[in-house]
Design a protein around this motif. Sequence first.
Motif, PDB file in Angstrom:
ATOM      1  N   GLY A 178      38.475  32.013  36.546  1.00 23.01           N
ATOM      2  CA  GLY A 178      39.667  32.404  37.270  1.00 23.01           C
ATOM      3  C   GLY A 178      39.338  33.456  38.304  1.00 23.01           C
ATOM      4  O   GLY A 178      38.310  34.142  38.211  1.00 23.01           O
ATOM      5  N   PRO A 179      40.177  33.619  39.309  1.00 17.12           N
ATOM      6  CA  PRO A 179      39.890  34.613  40.354  1.00 17.12           C
ATOM      7  C   PRO A 179      40.195  36.025  39.876  1.00 17.12           C
ATOM      8  O   PRO A 179      40.996  36.244  38.959  1.00 17.12           O
ATOM      9  N   ARG A 180      39.555  36.978  40.503  1.00 20.35           N
ATOM     10  CA  ARG A 180      39.947  38.367  40.321  1.00 20.35           C
ATOM     11  C   ARG A 180      41.251  38.578  41.090  1.00 20.35           C
ATOM     12  O   ARG A 180      41.428  38.032  42.176  1.00 20.35           O
ATOM     13  N   SER A 208      30.088  36.456  45.296  1.00 18.65           N
ATOM     14  CA  SER A 208      30.371  35.119  44.782  1.00 18.65           C
ATOM     15  C   SER A 208      31.704  35.041  44.028  1.00 18.65           C
ATOM     16  O   SER A 208      32.174  33.956  43.681  1.00 18.65           O
ATOM     17  N   ASP A 209      32.308  36.193  43.738  1.00 21.47           N
ATOM     18  CA  ASP A 209      33.568  36.204  42.984  1.00 21.47           C
ATOM     19  C   ASP A 209      34.727  35.750  43.870  1.00 21.47           C
ATOM     20  O   ASP A 209      34.810  36.126  45.047  1.00 21.47           O
ATOM     21  N   GLU A 210      35.620  34.980  43.286  1.00 15.81           N
ATOM     22  CA  GLU A 210      36.842  34.623  43.993  1.00 15.81           C
ATOM     23  C   GLU A 210      37.854  35.747  43.793  1.00 15.81           C
ATOM     24  O   GLU A 210      38.123  36.168  42.674  1.00 15.81           O
ATOM     25  N   VAL A 211      38.408  36.251  44.884  1.00 17.03           N
ATOM     26  CA  VAL A 211      39.335  37.376  44.841  1.00 17.03           C
ATOM     27  C   VAL A 211      40.643  36.972  45.505  1.00 17.03           C
ATOM     28  O   VAL A 211      40.649  36.394  46.603  1.00 17.03           O
ATOM     29  N   CYS A 212      41.734  37.277  44.843  1.00 16.28           N
ATOM     30  CA  CYS A 212      43.062  36.994  45.389  1.00 16.28           C
ATOM     31  C   CYS A 212      43.836  38.306  45.474  1.00 16.28           C
ATOM     32  O   CYS A 212      44.016  38.999  44.469  1.00 16.28           O
ATOM     33  N   GLY A 240      30.539  32.160  52.510  1.00 15.50           N
ATOM     34  CA  GLY A 240      30.466  31.971  51.067  1.00 15.50           C
ATOM     35  C   GLY A 240      31.432  32.842  50.269  1.00 15.50           C
ATOM     36  O   GLY A 240      31.632  32.611  49.083  1.00 15.50           O
ATOM     37  N   SER A 241      32.021  33.850  50.910  1.00 14.56           N
ATOM     38  CA  SER A 241      32.964  34.702  50.177  1.00 14.56           C
ATOM     39  C   SER A 241      34.289  33.968  49.991  1.00 14.56           C
ATOM     40  O   SER A 241      34.670  33.122  50.798  1.00 14.56           O
ATOM     41  N   LYS A 242      34.966  34.285  48.914  1.00 16.21           N
ATOM     42  CA  LYS A 242      36.207  33.591  48.569  1.00 16.21           C
ATOM     43  C   LYS A 242      37.315  34.627  48.394  1.00 16.21           C
ATOM     44  O   LYS A 242      37.570  35.109  47.293  1.00 16.21           O
ATOM     45  N   LEU A 243      37.948  34.975  49.490  1.00 18.65           N
ATOM     46  CA  LEU A 243      39.002  35.977  49.451  1.00 18.65           C
ATOM     47  C   LEU A 243      40.287  35.374  50.014  1.00 18.65           C
ATOM     48  O   LEU A 243      40.294  34.834  51.117  1.00 18.65           O
ATOM     49  N   THR A 244      41.348  35.481  49.243  1.00 16.17           N
ATOM     50  CA  THR A 244      42.660  35.000  49.661  1.00 16.17           C
ATOM     51  C   THR A 244      43.633  36.165  49.626  1.00 16.17           C
ATOM     52  O   THR A 244      43.641  36.944  48.667  1.00 16.17           O
ATOM     53  N   LEU A 245      44.433  36.309  50.666  1.00 14.91           N
ATOM     54  CA  LEU A 245      45.444  37.360  50.700  1.00 14.91           C
ATOM     55  C   LEU A 245      46.824  36.721  50.817  1.00 14.91           C
ATOM     56  O   LEU A 245      47.044  35.863  51.677  1.00 14.91           O
ATOM     57  N   ILE A 246      47.727  37.152  49.958  1.00 12.66           N
ATOM     58  CA  ILE A 246      49.077  36.584  49.928  1.00 12.66           C
ATOM     59  C   ILE A 246      50.090  37.689  50.201  1.00 12.66           C
ATOM     60  O   ILE A 246      50.279  38.589  49.369  1.00 12.66           O
TER      61      ILE A 246
END
Length: 276
Positions: A178-180, A208-212, A240-246
Amino acid sequence: MALKEYYQLLEIAPTATADEVKRAFRAQIARYHPDKVQHLGREFQDMAADRAAELTEAYRILSDAGRRAEYDRARSAIGGEDASAAPPSGEPSPPAPAPDSAPPPPPPPPSQPSAAEATRSGQFTQERASRDQYVRKATFGRFLQALEAVGGVYEELPAPGFDLALVPKSRMFARNKGPRLLGRFVDRVDRQAVADAWAQAGKWGAASDEVCVFLIGSAVAPAGELAGEIAIQRKKQARGSKLTLIPVDARNWDAHMPLDAPAIAKTLLARLKSGG
């Protein structure tokens, strides 16, 4: 009885015009409408009702020329700033002196606030900070309740710059997937808030961590402004970074949900939106 600071309540100067008083009142009262705080619990709903009543009283006094003049006189008498130094409601300034008249003397240096004025200002600032802190705690308390309700298994960790930081809770012999999740509460979710939160989030966790990131505010800028800034930040992030901002509106849990948002984020916000 202590004189209430109506100008500070509306966040305007004592020299504000009648139109500025009206605009300030409308902006402030909207933050405490019952529909905007129903998700924050009974205690804060009562606090919001009290603040709405105070704002309404401030507007009643400051929107009426006679009441405002009387209030300003009382305020000056106890050491407050003299609001008569400038026209408060759009009246024309006094005519300029004739060309052959002597120049007016230089204005006196600005006076320092009296002890009573400084005390009232400090009390108001402390009261507002306490209320803002309660809103923040109530918002993230509701957030954690909803996360637990949808089956999210997370544990809290400290993260500089954020009010809430969660990582998937490890299970025996395996790490929970799961994402952070990061949460930050701001007065207004706008372009600058997006850029600041994105920069801070990039410093947390491995690449490499998925961050939300849930950027939550009691006011939200137009969708186009937010989408434009998010697009800029996406272009800057490392490959390669996985950052999502909501961006999330704390008043009703409306969110500008990216198509690639993690499933847990979509489920969580749907739960918050439904009030369940």
